[in-house]
Design a protein around this motif. Structure first.
Motif, PDB file in Angstrom:
ATOM      1  N   GLU A 249       0.825  -1.520   0.034  1.00 36.87           N
ATOM      2  CA  GLU A 249      -0.079  -0.093  -0.197  1.00 36.87           C
ATOM      3  C   GLU A 249       1.030   1.314  -0.065  1.00 36.87           C
ATOM      4  O   GLU A 249       0.336   2.157  -0.620  1.00 36.87           O
ATOM      5  N   ALA A 252       2.309   1.383  -3.666  1.00 37.24           N
ATOM      6  CA  ALA A 252       1.404   1.801  -4.758  1.00 37.24           C
ATOM      7  C   ALA A 252       1.034   3.624  -4.456  1.00 37.24           C
ATOM      8  O   ALA A 252       1.291   4.188  -5.170  1.00 37.24           O
ATOM      9  N   GLU A 265      -3.848   4.012  -1.206  1.00 39.61           N
ATOM     10  CA  GLU A 265      -3.577   2.907  -0.070  1.00 39.61           C
ATOM     11  C   GLU A 265      -4.583   2.511   0.659  1.00 39.61           C
ATOM     12  O   GLU A 265      -4.441   1.349   1.238  1.00 39.61           O
ATOM     13  N   VAL A 268      -5.946  -0.520  -2.168  1.00 40.17           N
ATOM     14  CA  VAL A 268      -5.094  -1.492  -2.608  1.00 40.17           C
ATOM     15  C   VAL A 268      -4.824  -2.908  -1.916  1.00 40.17           C
ATOM     16  O   VAL A 268      -5.044  -3.827  -2.659  1.00 40.17           O
TER      17      VAL A 268
END
Lengths: 293, 263
Positions: A249, A252, A265, A268
């Protein structure tokens, strides 16, 4: 590159916080095949009790022991009032019972201690440490250390003690456990008490980070993808699952966020969990049924 | 025509079941007044077809029936002269009444040795005592010693049956209930297991109550037998006497015919 590692390590350490909550689920799932929805409420109950006792002037360890005792009493009550009457019912019924239990524990916690937000200070400095040019949160390091200690204690309990072996027997075959004289109610009480202890540790760390408040019980939702990835019946899986979620997370958010919009986040982890459900439904470390050929 | 072992043998009675009725889920009548007795040191067989009530009788004695939503609604069960009707299963195991379940029920994710150890925990043995009991089981089942680190789920059916029996022996029982120990096993393995049961009975004076569908096998090894049909005892006697009777094969064949038609 250093920035990448800073993000990665930060993510991994944050993931450990998810693992802490997930371990509580694993304990109960292992011993009774029940997904305990009330784990989040237990985290809230523990944190709220602890912080309220602290505010009433108890020293740290005094408050810790009293809270721990109340978690054990809570576990015994749950075993007596909820689990025992529902013995031999399908798991879905027990799941529904824990759903109800979750609201009752939340209500009880707020009836006892009120609903206002409390700050919790564990005395861990919140300045980041600088290691090789990377900034790493001391608090996260402390949380990771605590989780490691917890895992060592629990694996000792499960693998080296008679009660631990009995616990695994109950998880494996409840009827056979009865036949060899294992007292199931005692095992359930032990497991729920252990889950209460894990809830207390998780509650202190999460409480110190977010403040002790009602939304603490929502950490269950963060533990769910961790469990799906790691497997519901493995403590090691809960740790690895937490690390994967935490790292994924953060990475990302930093690297994909600017491209597809920030705030990713939050979702994800669930996308990852969905992928795992499609590819490996038992999770990375979930116990698969043994099939002989 | 029926006899009880008390009339036949002069040994004291270790288990006595009198007029026991069992309901499942409060509606399904599974036993309609079963009475039987096991003398101390006796090897007793409980015969009958599928669904005759053999398992239910054993589980009523060991109280495991309550784990399956069944209940003894009438009758009395005595073990060593004490009433054990509706007793706690753990208390019974501790008092020396252990059951080997139908279908073996090993802890498949634990090793063979861990399975055995768990069987002894109820009597809280010391480490030394635990070792003695383990050695005794390995003495009877040498194959388990070789497999002791193996996950039980990866052993053969016969080996799992040995684990299940060994696990029950670890609690140092005086009376062992066995539910279909021959089920699904090759004939030579069945013979091996029954030879060991006979040795336990002879050398250690272990009382046995064995439920079996395989009538000829049971009549070869047991001293005394009861025949169950539709939740009732329909015949009983010393095996030598039963084996000579024509009806005994008819019960078996007739009932088998019924169960085959049902499938």
């Amino acid at each position: 590159m250093e920035f990448f590692f800073e993000v990665l390590i930060g993510g991994l350490l944050a993931g450990v916080m998810y693992s802490l909550v997930a371990i509580g689920f694993v304990l109960i799932y292992k011993a009774s095949g029940v997904f305990n929805f009330a784990q989040g409420a237990m985290v809230l109950f523990a944190a709220l009790t602890f912080v309220s006792l602290l505010e009433r002037g108890l020293p740290f360890w005094g408050a810790f022991l009293v809270t721990l005792t109340s978690m054990v009493v809570l576990a015994l009550l749950i075993e007596r009032a909820v689990l025992r009457p529902l013995v031999n019912r399908p798991p879905i019924i027990l799941f529904m019972a824990t759903l109800g239990l979750s609201y009752m524990i939340e209500g009880l916690a707020q009836a006892l201690w009120g609903a206002q937000v409390h700050g919790l200070e564990l005395g861990i400095p919140d300045e980041p440490l600088e290691i090789h040019g990377m900034l790493i949160s001391q608090f996260d390091l402390f949380a990771a250390g605590t989780a490691a200690l917890l895992v060592i204690v629990l694996s000792f309990l499960f693998n080296r003690t008679r009660i631990g072996l009995s616990l695994r027997a109950v998880a494996d075959d409840p009827l056979a456990s009865l036949a060899v004289g294992i007292r199931l109610p005692r095992i359930w009480a032990v497991v729920w008490a252990a889950a209460g202890f894990v809830g207390l540790v998780a509650g202190l760390l999460w409480g110190a980070r977010l403040g002790v408040q009602f939304s603490l019980s929502l950490v269950v939702l963060k533990a769910l993808p961790v469990l799906i990835i790691g497997g519901f019946s493995s403590i090691g899986g809960a740790i690895v699952g937490g690390l994967i979620i935490g790292a994924a997370e953060k990475i990302a958010e930093i690297y994909l966020g600017p491209i597809i919009g920030s705030g990713i986040e939050n979702w994800v982890p669930y996308v990852l969990a969905l992928v795992f459900l499609l590819v490996r439904p038992a999770g990375l470390f979930g116990e698969r049924a043994i099939e002989r050929v | 025509m029926s006899q009880t072992p008390r009339e036949h043998l002069s040994t004291p009675v270790i288990l006595s079941v009198e007029q026991v009725e069992v309901f499942y889920e409060q509606v399904i009548l599974a036993l309609r007044g079963v009475s039987l007795q096991v003398g101390e040191g006796q090897f007793v067989a409980l015969l009958g077809a599928n669904g005759a009530g053999k398992s239910t009788t054993l589980k009523a004695i060991s109280s495991l029936i309550r784990a399956e939503r069944g209940d003894v609604v009438a009758g009395q069960i005595h073990y060593l002269r004490q009433s054990i009707t509706r007793a706690d299963p753990a208390t019974l195991v501790r008092a020396g009444l252990a059951q080997v379940l139908e279908g073996r029920h090993c802890f498949s994710h634990l090793s063979v040795e861990q399975n055995l150890l768990i069987g002894a925990f109820i009597s809280r043995p010391s480490r030394a005592e635990l070792k003695v009991r383990l050695e005794r089981v390995y003495g009877y089942f040498p194959r388990l010693r070789l497999l002791r680190k193996r996950l039980t789920g990866y052993t053969s059916g016969g080996e799992q049956q040995m684990v299940a029996i060994g696990r029950a022996l670890m609690s140092a029982p005086r009376l062992l209930l066995l539910d279909e120990p021959s089920m699904g096993l090759a004939p030579q393995v069945v013979e091996e297991i029954f030879d060991i049961l006979a040795r336990l009975n002879r050398d250690e004076h272990l009382s046995l109550l064995v439920a079996e569908q395989n009538i000829n096998l049971a009549l070869d090894y047991a001293h005394f037998a009861y025949v169950l049909e539709n939740g009732q005892v329909v015949d009983s006697g010393p095996v030598a006497e039963l084996a000579g009777r024509e009806e005994i094969q008819n019960y078996y064949l007739g009932a088998l015919g019924v169960s085959e038609r049902m499938h």
